[in-house]
Structures are given as structure tokens and as C-alpha cells.
Design an enzyme around this catalytic site. Structure first.
Site, PDB file in Angstrom:
ATOM      1  N   CYS A  72       0.740  -1.135   0.086  1.00 19.36           N
ATOM      2  CA  CYS A  72       0.074  -0.191  -0.042  1.00 19.36           C
ATOM      3  C   CYS A  72       0.921   1.125  -0.067  1.00 19.36           C
ATOM      4  CB  CYS A  72      -0.869  -0.016   1.373  1.00 19.36           C
ATOM      5  SG  CYS A  72      -1.822   1.583   1.491  1.00 19.36           S
ATOM      6  N   CYS A  78      -0.071   5.595   7.468  1.00 21.10           N
ATOM      7  CA  CYS A  78      -1.621   5.319   7.877  1.00 21.10           C
ATOM      8  C   CYS A  78      -1.485   4.474   9.051  1.00 21.10           C
ATOM      9  CB  CYS A  78      -2.221   4.322   6.820  1.00 21.10           C
ATOM     10  SG  CYS A  78      -4.047   3.836   7.102  1.00 21.10           S
ATOM     11  N   CYS A  81      -2.822  -0.440   9.113  1.00 24.43           N
ATOM     12  CA  CYS A  81      -2.078  -1.529   9.077  1.00 24.43           C
ATOM     13  C   CYS A  81      -0.777  -1.608   9.810  1.00 24.43           C
ATOM     14  CB  CYS A  81      -1.492  -1.966   7.794  1.00 24.43           C
ATOM     15  SG  CYS A  81      -3.011  -2.492   6.728  1.00 24.43           S
ATOM     16  N   CYS A 160      -8.314   1.187   0.234  1.00 24.79           N
ATOM     17  CA  CYS A 160      -7.483   0.618   1.230  1.00 24.79           C
ATOM     18  C   CYS A 160      -7.379  -1.058   0.810  1.00 24.79           C
ATOM     19  CB  CYS A 160      -8.388   0.622   2.367  1.00 24.79           C
ATOM     20  SG  CYS A 160      -7.801  -0.327   3.795  1.00 24.79           S
ATOM     21  N   GLN A 283     -17.744 -10.242  13.166  1.00 26.29           N
ATOM     22  CA  GLN A 283     -16.170 -10.305  13.001  1.00 26.29           C
ATOM     23  C   GLN A 283     -15.878  -9.814  11.613  1.00 26.29           C
ATOM     24  OE1 GLN A 283     -13.804 -11.268  14.942  1.00 26.29           O
ATOM     25  NE2 GLN A 283     -14.692 -12.366  16.497  1.00 26.29           N
ATOM     26  N   TYR A 312     -20.977 -12.838  25.870  1.00 23.78           N
ATOM     27  CA  TYR A 312     -20.651 -11.875  24.766  1.00 23.78           C
ATOM     28  C   TYR A 312     -20.896 -12.453  23.310  1.00 23.78           C
ATOM     29  CZ  TYR A 312     -17.584 -10.801  28.894  1.00 23.78           C
ATOM     30  OH  TYR A 312     -17.096 -10.560  30.094  1.00 23.78           O
ATOM     31  N   GLU A 333     -25.583 -10.896  25.767  1.00 24.23           N
ATOM     32  CA  GLU A 333     -25.022  -9.674  25.307  1.00 24.23           C
ATOM     33  C   GLU A 333     -25.552  -8.483  25.590  1.00 24.23           C
ATOM     34  OE1 GLU A 333     -22.748  -8.941  22.305  1.00 24.23           O
ATOM     35  OE2 GLU A 333     -23.477  -7.007  22.629  1.00 24.23           O
ATOM     36  N   ASP A 382     -16.353 -14.588  24.812  1.00 23.89           N
ATOM     37  CA  ASP A 382     -15.683 -13.984  23.836  1.00 23.89           C
ATOM     38  C   ASP A 382     -15.725 -12.343  23.970  1.00 23.89           C
ATOM     39  OD1 ASP A 382     -14.408 -13.195  21.065  1.00 23.89           O
ATOM     40  OD2 ASP A 382     -16.171 -13.859  20.084  1.00 23.89           O
ATOM     41  N   CYS A 409      -9.618 -11.370  21.731  1.00 25.83           N
ATOM     42  CA  CYS A 409      -8.787 -10.320  20.950  1.00 25.83           C
ATOM     43  C   CYS A 409      -7.836  -9.856  21.753  1.00 25.83           C
ATOM     44  CB  CYS A 409      -9.844  -9.783  20.295  1.00 25.83           C
ATOM     45  SG  CYS A 409     -10.937  -8.785  21.530  1.00 25.83           S
TER      46      CYS A 409
HETATM   47  N1  SAH Z   1     -19.051 -13.566  20.002  1.00 24.41           N
HETATM   48  C1  SAH Z   1     -19.596 -12.625  18.955  1.00 24.41           C
HETATM   49  C2  SAH Z   1     -19.118 -11.236  19.546  1.00 24.41           C
HETATM   50  C3  SAH Z   1     -18.041 -10.843  20.040  1.00 24.41           C
HETATM   51  S1  SAH Z   1     -17.359  -9.347  20.386  1.00 24.41           S
HETATM   52  C4  SAH Z   1     -18.819 -12.843  17.456  1.00 24.41           C
HETATM   53  O1  SAH Z   1     -18.029 -13.595  17.342  1.00 24.41           O
HETATM   54  O2  SAH Z   1     -19.163 -12.097  16.640  1.00 24.41           O
HETATM   55  C5  SAH Z   1     -17.743  -9.018  21.891  1.00 24.41           C
HETATM   56  C6  SAH Z   1     -19.148  -8.627  22.124  1.00 24.41           C
HETATM   57  O3  SAH Z   1     -19.377  -8.184  23.334  1.00 24.41           O
HETATM   58  C7  SAH Z   1     -19.571  -7.453  21.361  1.00 24.41           C
HETATM   59  O4  SAH Z   1     -21.086  -7.856  20.829  1.00 24.41           O
HETATM   60  C8  SAH Z   1     -20.046  -6.599  22.680  1.00 24.41           C
HETATM   61  O5  SAH Z   1     -21.045  -5.735  22.292  1.00 24.41           O
HETATM   62  C9  SAH Z   1     -20.180  -7.450  23.668  1.00 24.41           C
HETATM   63  N2  SAH Z   1     -20.010  -6.894  25.099  1.00 24.41           N
HETATM   64  C10 SAH Z   1     -19.347  -6.169  25.520  1.00 24.41           C
HETATM   65  N3  SAH Z   1     -19.288  -5.947  26.890  1.00 24.41           N
HETATM   66  C11 SAH Z   1     -20.146  -6.748  27.300  1.00 24.41           C
HETATM   67  C12 SAH Z   1     -20.590  -7.112  28.553  1.00 24.41           C
HETATM   68  N4  SAH Z   1     -20.064  -6.764  29.881  1.00 24.41           N
HETATM   69  N5  SAH Z   1     -21.493  -8.272  28.775  1.00 24.41           N
HETATM   70  C13 SAH Z   1     -21.792  -8.644  27.576  1.00 24.41           C
HETATM   71  N6  SAH Z   1     -21.552  -8.371  26.246  1.00 24.41           N
HETATM   72  C14 SAH Z   1     -20.608  -7.587  26.091  1.00 24.41           C
END
Ligand code: SAH
Length: 480
Positions: A72, A78, A81, A160, A283, A312, A333, A382, A409
Site C-alpha cells: 500500500c 496510515c 495496518c 484501502c 467479525q 458476549y 450480550e 468472547d 482478541c
Molecule cells: N461472539 C461474538 C461477538 C464478540 S465481540 C462474535 O464472534 O461475533 C464482543 C461482544 O461483547 C460485542 O458484541 C459487545 O457488544 C459485547 N459486550 C461487551 N461488553 C459486554 C458485557 N459486559 N457483557 C456482555 N456483552 C458485552
């Protein structure tokens, strides 16, 4: 003592998530932008803190053999990346090492084996979501593109290499539309002007496109003309406005105005179709997401008899992916529209053994456990970068699921949380990093923990009242 403006020759030994090289002078670490592991460089110290400092690359003396020419043209400026100047296999090695180091340093998990990162064949054009800020340059022309690293200066760049090629066309249409109709971009400093960001989402398998204009106002003048122009693009499915009138770095506001088409786009992961709204998390790397969820599914070790909690859960992506192999899946969530999507997604895929809760994972699960004595054979978490709240980890430990699958992550908070769970009787069995952000510094990790106690004991379950009595007593002690 190292001081500002000192010059040194350093060898770059490591790199940060932000893509800065790390070199040491007499053991004192310096972060140096534009260098990669293996470089030997002349640098000038630009800032000194207590335990680390920053340097500027003055001259590359011996370039690292892992260096490549970035694909790029604006890679250096930037902030999008961080690792483009490094050969792709080396990026993957770096990420594996980062997970390993964090688990050892923060989690005390020195013996755990970290698998090589599951990488991409073609690490470009993978993103299904592109967000570009709009602003003005010094001459007053409208610019749109990406923030320069660590700043809010916009680099004018319509294409991009991580985004789908159609994004370039959309950004170009938007810029021209604004020029023609004298629509002002947002000025962060003055908190004036209208157009803040453009959010583009693409369905990887469906080809559907959503365009969302984020505005500091309630109306976009001449929007019918913008709709007309955007609808010339194949796949245009949804056009909307998002209202954000706050003085904030957060891109999206809460309120939506629908201009055209559906309120969502659809995409597929494996054989499950997902509905995605502008405010929901999804994602960003669809090809790799399949690999990530396959890993989580295999770690969950489901036979069809299990009760699974997916914390989550976003729009129910992992929940629905697991539901076909489990007895029952419960998702939690915090974002309400995401849960609405999750419920619709379950229905649309004919999945009846999934139920969803809106709320914080660290409140919903303890509450359900306390009042309804819910059980879990497998718990999937997650969380966002900050990791899990301790109240949640406490509840997981009390519920004693056979397995915990942790999708993370941020390997630093992962390591912190694994330390807690290993202290509470869990053993780390597998650690599998997956490349979700190719050319960027971050890495996703899936981790399998299993309960060290034998099954018979697990099923006895720690009696809840006992558990909370002990916990409350400990808290009381802490206060004294
Ligand atoms: N497992 C899903 C989302 C993961 S990202 C996937 O793979 O698509 C993390 C998620 O946690 C987001 O959607 C965010 O809104 C949510 N989140 C953030 N803090 C939170 C909390 N305290 N309790 C529940 N969800 C939460």
C-alpha cells in the site's frame, strides 16, 4: 542516563501491537516507529519515560532480512495496518510469540504450548466492514480515508487494500456528492459540520452492501440524490443514517434513520445465515471467522447433550454455530439490537435450542445462577479487549463447567483471566491463535480450559449457597 535527542545504534528485537520496533539501549527499551525485527538502525531519542522511551528512525544501517516493500502506498503514514513492512510468515511468527510471551509473563503459564497462528493465503481485501472519517485538508478540500497512526489527521485515500474494491467507488461517490451539494464534513475541533464517517458493510458470500452515513445532525440534505447514485452499485441493500451529535471519539451514535432497503444485510458463516445490523458487532474477516468458529466448536467437544453458555455473543454467531451440536445454548450480550438479530437469526436458521439474554455477562450469568440455579457443561466467552469481569470469572468457577472455551482478541487480558481460571481449578489444554487482522498488529486466540476435577465431582457442583457464603465472607474480610 538516556536523554532526549541522544543518538544510538540499536538492533530491533521485538515489536509492539502498534507495529513499533523495540530496541534496547543498555537494557532500556525504546519504541521506534518504521522499524521491524532484525533491523539495525541509527535512532534519535524523542521522548523518555520512567521505564521506556520513544525513538525516531534516522538511518537504516542494516535492513532486516524480513523486510518487504509494503503493497500500500500510504502504509507508512496510515494507522490502519501496522505490519506491512514485514514478510507475512514473519508477522504470523511474531503473533505466535506475542501470545506465548503474554501467557508466560502475565499468566505465569510457561509450560503451555501455543500453536502456530492459523494464517491467511491472501492477506489483503479481507475486511467486510470499512469505516472512513471525512474532513477537510488545509486547502479546504474534502478528504476521506484513514487516520494517521496515533492521530486524528485524515490521510486522503479512497482505496484501502484491506477493504473490498467497491468501497473505493462508494467513498468517491460520497465525496463528490458532498462537494456538489456543499455538504460540510464534521470538524472535530469546532464540533461543527455534518458528515462524520461513512460505514460500509459487505456480505462476503451474499454480495449485499450496506452504507451508513454517520452525521452530526438529524437530516442529510439531498439524500434522495445520494441514494440514487449509490443504488447504481450492484448489491446495494441498505442505506441509512446514524445520528451522532456527541463530542466523542466513538464513531456510532444510537439513533438510526433508514433511507433505503432493509435495516440489515445478510451473510453466511458455514451453513448459517446471519442478519447484521449497523450497530451490531460482526467479525470483520469472514474467511478466518469460519476457521475461528470451527476451532471453538472443536474445543467445545460437543456430543449433542451439552448445555452451553455463550457469553458476549453479539448477534449469536458462535451460539448458533454451536447450537446444532448441543442440547441447549444460552447467549448473553449487552447490545440490545444485537440480541434482536440473534433471535431472528435463530428463527431464520430453524434453530430452536438457543435462547438469548440482553445484559452484561457479569450480571446476567451470576443472576441466573443465583436465582435459577442454571448449569453449564461448556461456557464460551468472547469478550472485548478488556477481557472478562472478575465477577463473571467467579461465577464460572462456581458453576464448574467441564470446559471453558475462551475466544480472545487481546492476549494480555486473556493471560490475566487464564491465571484466574487456572487458580480456580482449570487447566489450559489448547491455545490456538487465529489470524483475524492480517497486516495489523492484533491476534485472536482460542483457548481450551478443562476442569481438573473428575466428572463425578463436577456434577456434584459446589453448592451455590456455600459458594456465595464463602465469597461474601471473603469480601467482608477484605473490607476490614
Ligand atoms: N461472539 C461474538 C461477538 C464478540 S465481540 C462474535 O464472534 O461475533 C464482543 C461482544 O461483547 C460485542 O458484541 C459487545 O457488544 C459485547 N459486550 C461487551 N461488553 C459486554 C458485557 N459486559 N457483557 C456482555 N456483552 C458485552
Amino acid at each position: 542516563m538516556i536523554q532526549k535527542n541522544d543518538s544510538f545504534i540499536v538492533k530491533i528485537e521485538d515489536m509492539t501491537t502498534e507495529g513499533e520496533g523495540i530496541g534496547k539501549v543498555e537494557g532500556f527499551p525504546l519504541f521506534i516507529k518504521d522499524t521491524v525485527i532484525g533491523d539495525e538502525a541509527e535512532i534519535k531519542v524523542i521522548k523518555v519515560k520512567k521505564t521506556y522511551g520513544y525513538g525516531r528512525l534516522m538511518r537504516l544501517l542494516v535492513p532486516s532480512k524480513d523486510r518487504v516493500e509494503p503493497a500500500c502506498p500510504v502504509a507508512r503514514q496510515c494507522g490502519g495496518c501496522q505490519l506491512q513492512a514485514m514478510a507475512y510468515e514473519k508477522q504470523l511468527e511474531l503473533k505466535q510469540k506475542k501470545v506465548k510471551n503474554n501467557l508466560a509473563r502475565i499468566g505465569g503459564l510457561t509450560e503451555v504450548e501455543v500453536q502456530p497462528v492459523i494464517g491467511m493465503e491472501y492477506p489483503f481485501r479481507y475486511r467486510n466492514k470499512t469505516q472512513v472519517p471525512f474532513g477537510k485538508d488545509k486547502e479546504g478540500r474534502i478528504v476521506a480515508g484513514f487516520y494517521a497512526g496515533r492521530t486524528h489527521t485524515i490521510i486522503d485515500q479512497e482505496d484501502c487494500l484491506l477493504a473490498q474494491p467497491v468501497c473505493k467507488t462508494i467513498i468517491h461517490i460520497m465525496k463528490q456528492f458532498m462537494e456538489e451539494f456543499h455538504i460540510e464534513p464534521y470538524d472535530e475541533q469546532a464540533h461543527r459540520g455534518l458528515v462524520r464517517h461513512l460505514l460500509i458493510r459487505n456480505g462476503y458470500y451474499t454480495g449485499q452492501i450496506m452504507v451508513c452515513v454517520i452525521i452530526n445532525g438529524t437530516k442529510l440534505p439531498h439524500s434522495e440524490e445520494l441514494i440514487r447514485r449509490l443504488c447504481g452499485i450492484e448489491g446495494m441493500t441498505s442505506i441509512c443514517l446514524n445520528i451522532n451529535r456527541e463530542r466523542t471519539n466513538v464513531i456510532m451514535g444510537k439513533q438510526m434513520v433508514w433511507l433505503y432497503g432493509t435495516h440489515y444485510i445478510e451473510d453466511r458463516i458455514g451453513d448459517i445465515r446471519y442478519r447484521i445490523s449497523p450497530l451490531s458487532f460482526f467479525q470483520v474477516n469472514p474467511l478466518q471467522t469460519k476457521k475461528l468458529y470451527d476451532t471453538a466448536l472443536s474445543f467445545a467437544g460437543l456430543t449433542g447433550e451439552e448445555t452451553v453458555w455463550d457469553l458476549y455473543c453479539g448477534i449469536g454467531t458462535i451460539s448458533l454455530f454451536l447450537a446444532r451440536h448441543a442440547k441447549m445454548v444460552y447467549g448473553v450480550e449487552i447490545v440490545e439490537p444485537a440480541i434482536e438479530d440473534a433471535r431472528t437469526n435463530a428463527l431464520a436458521n430453524g434453530i430452536t435450542n438457543a435462547q438469548f439474554f440482553v445484559g452484561k455477562a457479569e450480571e446476567v450469568l451470576p443472576e441466573q445462577y443465583r436465582t435459577k440455579q442454571v448449569k453449564a457443561d461448556v461456557i464460551v466467552v468472547d469478550p472485548p479487549r478488556k477481557g472478562c469481569d472478575e465477577t463473571l470469572l467467579e461465577t464460572i468457577a462456581a458453576m464448574q463447567p467441564k470446559r471453558v472455551v475462551y475466544v480472545s482478541c487481546d492476549s494480555a487480558t486473556l493471560a490475566r483471566d487464564l491465571k484466574y481460571l487456572t487458580g480456580a481449578g482449570y487447566e489450559v489444554k489448547r491455545v490456538q491463535p487465529v489470524e483475524m487482522f492480517a497486516l495489523g498488529g492484533h491476534v485472536e486466540t482460542v483457548c481450551l480450559l478443562s476442569n481438573r476435577k473428575p466428572d463425578s465431582y463436577v456434577h456434584l457442583n459446589l453448592k451455590m449457597e456455600d459458594y456465595y457464603r464463602i465469597k461474601d465472607a471473603q469480601k467482608e474480610q477484605g473490607k476490614k
